[in-house]
Design a protein around this motif. Structure first.
Motif, PDB file in Angstrom:
ATOM      1  N   GLU A 126       0.814  -1.216   0.000  1.00 25.83           N
ATOM      2  CA  GLU A 126       0.000   0.000   0.000  1.00 25.83           C
ATOM      3  C   GLU A 126       0.848   1.266   0.000  1.00 25.83           C
ATOM      4  OE1 GLU A 126      -3.423   2.254   2.712  1.00 25.83           O
ATOM      5  OE2 GLU A 126      -2.333   0.516   3.498  1.00 25.83           O
ATOM      6  N   LYS A 127       1.932   1.270   0.758  1.00 23.18           N
ATOM      7  CA  LYS A 127       2.752   2.477   0.888  1.00 23.18           C
ATOM      8  C   LYS A 127       3.448   2.864  -0.414  1.00 23.18           C
ATOM      9  CE  LYS A 127       3.636   2.001   5.847  1.00 23.18           C
ATOM     10  NZ  LYS A 127       4.661   1.875   6.912  1.00 23.18           N
ATOM     11  N   ARG A 128       3.456   1.962  -1.396  1.00 20.15           N
ATOM     12  CA  ARG A 128       4.079   2.261  -2.681  1.00 20.15           C
ATOM     13  C   ARG A 128       3.122   2.950  -3.651  1.00 20.15           C
ATOM     14  NH1 ARG A 128       7.716  -3.132  -4.182  1.00 20.15           N
ATOM     15  NH2 ARG A 128       8.790  -3.317  -2.174  1.00 20.15           N
ATOM     16  N   ARG A 129       1.842   2.911  -3.355  1.00 21.85           N
ATOM     17  CA  ARG A 129       0.855   3.541  -4.238  1.00 21.85           C
ATOM     18  C   ARG A 129       1.046   5.054  -4.211  1.00 21.85           C
ATOM     19  NH1 ARG A 129      -4.017   0.058  -1.510  1.00 21.85           N
ATOM     20  NH2 ARG A 129      -3.209  -2.011  -2.087  1.00 21.85           N
ATOM     21  N   LEU A 130       1.018   5.665  -5.373  1.00 20.74           N
ATOM     22  CA  LEU A 130       1.296   7.096  -5.476  1.00 20.74           C
ATOM     23  C   LEU A 130       0.185   7.967  -4.906  1.00 20.74           C
ATOM     24  CD1 LEU A 130       3.051   7.386  -8.967  1.00 20.74           C
ATOM     25  CD2 LEU A 130       4.080   7.369  -6.675  1.00 20.74           C
ATOM     26  N   THR A 131      -0.919   7.349  -4.479  1.00 26.97           N
ATOM     27  CA  THR A 131      -1.979   8.103  -3.809  1.00 26.97           C
ATOM     28  C   THR A 131      -2.073   7.719  -2.333  1.00 26.97           C
ATOM     29  OG1 THR A 131      -3.589   6.474  -4.635  1.00 26.97           O
ATOM     30  CG2 THR A 131      -3.344   8.527  -5.893  1.00 26.97           C
ATOM     31  N   TYR A 132      -1.060   7.046  -1.824  1.00 32.73           N
ATOM     32  CA  TYR A 132      -0.976   6.756  -0.383  1.00 32.73           C
ATOM     33  C   TYR A 132      -0.771   8.060   0.376  1.00 32.73           C
ATOM     34  CZ  TYR A 132       0.846   4.740   3.981  1.00 32.73           C
ATOM     35  OH  TYR A 132       1.062   4.408   5.292  1.00 32.73           O
ATOM     36  N   ARG A 133      -1.172   8.099   1.630  1.00 33.65           N
ATOM     37  CA  ARG A 133      -1.192   9.348   2.381  1.00 33.65           C
ATOM     38  C   ARG A 133       0.167  10.041   2.444  1.00 33.65           C
ATOM     39  NH1 ARG A 133      -1.873   5.611   6.832  1.00 33.65           N
ATOM     40  NH2 ARG A 133       0.037   5.538   8.112  1.00 33.65           N
ATOM     41  N   ASP A 134       1.249   9.276   2.545  1.00 35.51           N
ATOM     42  CA  ASP A 134       2.570   9.905   2.627  1.00 35.51           C
ATOM     43  C   ASP A 134       2.896  10.671   1.352  1.00 35.51           C
ATOM     44  OD1 ASP A 134       2.763   8.810   5.106  1.00 35.51           O
ATOM     45  OD2 ASP A 134       4.357   7.384   4.620  1.00 35.51           O
ATOM     46  N   PHE A 135       2.510  10.110   0.206  1.00 34.41           N
ATOM     47  CA  PHE A 135       2.709  10.814  -1.061  1.00 34.41           C
ATOM     48  C   PHE A 135       1.838  12.066  -1.113  1.00 34.41           C
ATOM     49  CE2 PHE A 135       4.344   6.664  -2.517  1.00 34.41           C
ATOM     50  CZ  PHE A 135       5.507   7.084  -3.156  1.00 34.41           C
ATOM     51  N   LEU A 136       0.596  11.942  -0.646  1.00 29.76           N
ATOM     52  CA  LEU A 136      -0.300  13.102  -0.652  1.00 29.76           C
ATOM     53  C   LEU A 136       0.250  14.224   0.215  1.00 29.76           C
ATOM     54  CD1 LEU A 136      -3.868  11.469  -0.482  1.00 29.76           C
ATOM     55  CD2 LEU A 136      -2.523  12.128  -2.495  1.00 29.76           C
ATOM     56  N   ASN A 137       0.839  13.876   1.344  1.00 30.06           N
ATOM     57  CA  ASN A 137       1.452  14.894   2.199  1.00 30.06           C
ATOM     58  C   ASN A 137       2.555  15.636   1.450  1.00 30.06           C
ATOM     59  OD1 ASN A 137      -0.193  14.228   4.370  1.00 30.06           O
ATOM     60  ND2 ASN A 137       1.292  12.815   5.262  1.00 30.06           N
ATOM     61  N   SER A 138       3.325  14.880   0.684  1.00 35.11           N
ATOM     62  CA  SER A 138       4.408  15.475  -0.100  1.00 35.11           C
ATOM     63  C   SER A 138       3.860  16.371  -1.200  1.00 35.11           C
ATOM     64  CB  SER A 138       5.273  14.362  -0.703  1.00 35.11           C
ATOM     65  OG  SER A 138       6.347  14.903  -1.439  1.00 35.11           O
ATOM     66  N   TYR A 139       2.809  15.912  -1.877  1.00 28.15           N
ATOM     67  CA  TYR A 139       2.199  16.716  -2.942  1.00 28.15           C
ATOM     68  C   TYR A 139       1.667  18.036  -2.384  1.00 28.15           C
ATOM     69  CZ  TYR A 139       2.002  12.090  -5.221  1.00 28.15           C
ATOM     70  OH  TYR A 139       2.301  10.856  -5.733  1.00 28.15           O
ATOM     71  N   GLU A 140       1.040  17.945  -1.224  1.00 31.01           N
ATOM     72  CA  GLU A 140       0.470  19.147  -0.619  1.00 31.01           C
ATOM     73  C   GLU A 140       1.555  20.186  -0.339  1.00 31.01           C
ATOM     74  OE1 GLU A 140      -2.646  20.363   2.937  1.00 31.01           O
ATOM     75  OE2 GLU A 140      -1.403  18.580   3.194  1.00 31.01           O
TER      76      GLU A 140
END
Length: 215
Positions: A126-140
């Motif tokens: 799950e953590k590798r999905r580009l829409t996982y929360r950690d990625f979203l935090n980075s995008y924000e």
């Protein structure tokens, strides 16, 4: 799926350093200086062979584009397109998107594209999905306060997961298409995978989302 190595790919990436940025940390906060013109900056994460970003750059010369791809055997195909086109508003990065904040300053990006990302269907990935929360935090962090996230896939499971992930993050959906190719949207540019999967009859999903600013 194991990707086949392309002979000479590494050497080619190094040779064309005017297109493939070897030291992206150096340009953090200064990406507009890397291009001929000071224009809005859009990035595609997981650009694959580069069809989408190259077509976008040709149709929108008033926008600067950065294509991000980790796999050497894939990014070299995008480089081949850029060598042929010589588009002044395109740069390529061979980096891991998990380190996005190492390469871009806060609010430096105006739009992020996620086009046909690897769905990583197993729960342990799950953590590798580009829409996982950690990625979203980075995008924000790297997106401008008016910036948008454009997400497109043929994988229903990933799309549903992403909508939940967006909701949990408090994002707002600006557009939503459950069958993009049978909608009235205009100017859709297909990726290689999009063309392949749509020809098989797969439904294409798309959403445009943004992070609301605090009042």
């Amino acid at each position: 799926m194991r990707l086949r190595n392309k002979p000479g790919a590494e050497e080619k990436l190094q040779k064309y350093s005017q297109y493939v940025v070897a030291d992206p940390e150096k340009w953090k906060g200064k990406w507009r200086e890397k291009f001929e013109k000071n224009q809005p900056l859009h990035i595609e994460i997981g650009m694959g062979k580069g069809r989408f970003i190259m077509e976008m750059a040709k149709q929108h010369p008033d926008i600067n584009y950065i294509g991000i791809e980790l796999q050497t055997s894939v990014i070299v195909s995008a480089l081949d397109k850029q060598i042929e086109e010589e588009l002044p508003n395109v740069q390529l990065l061979q980096v891991n998107a998990q380190n996005l904040q190492s390469f871009f300053e806060k609010g430096e990006i105006d739009r992020i594209y996620l086009t046909f990302s690897d769905p990583w269907p197993k729960n342990r990935h799950e953590k590798r999905r580009l829409t996982y929360r950690d990625f979203l935090n980075s995008y924000e962090t790297v997106l401008d306060e008016d910036g948008e996230l454009h997400f497109k896939t043929d994988n229903q499971g990933l799309f549903e997961y992403s909508l939940i992930s967006f909701s949990q993050k408090g994002m707002v959906l600006k557009e939503l298409y459950l069958d993009l190719h049978n909608s009235d949207v205009e100017g859709n540019i297909m990726t290689e995978y999009e063309e392949k999967f749509s020809k098989k009859g797969n439904r294409i999903y798309k959403t445009v989302a943004y992070f609301p600013t605090e009042q």
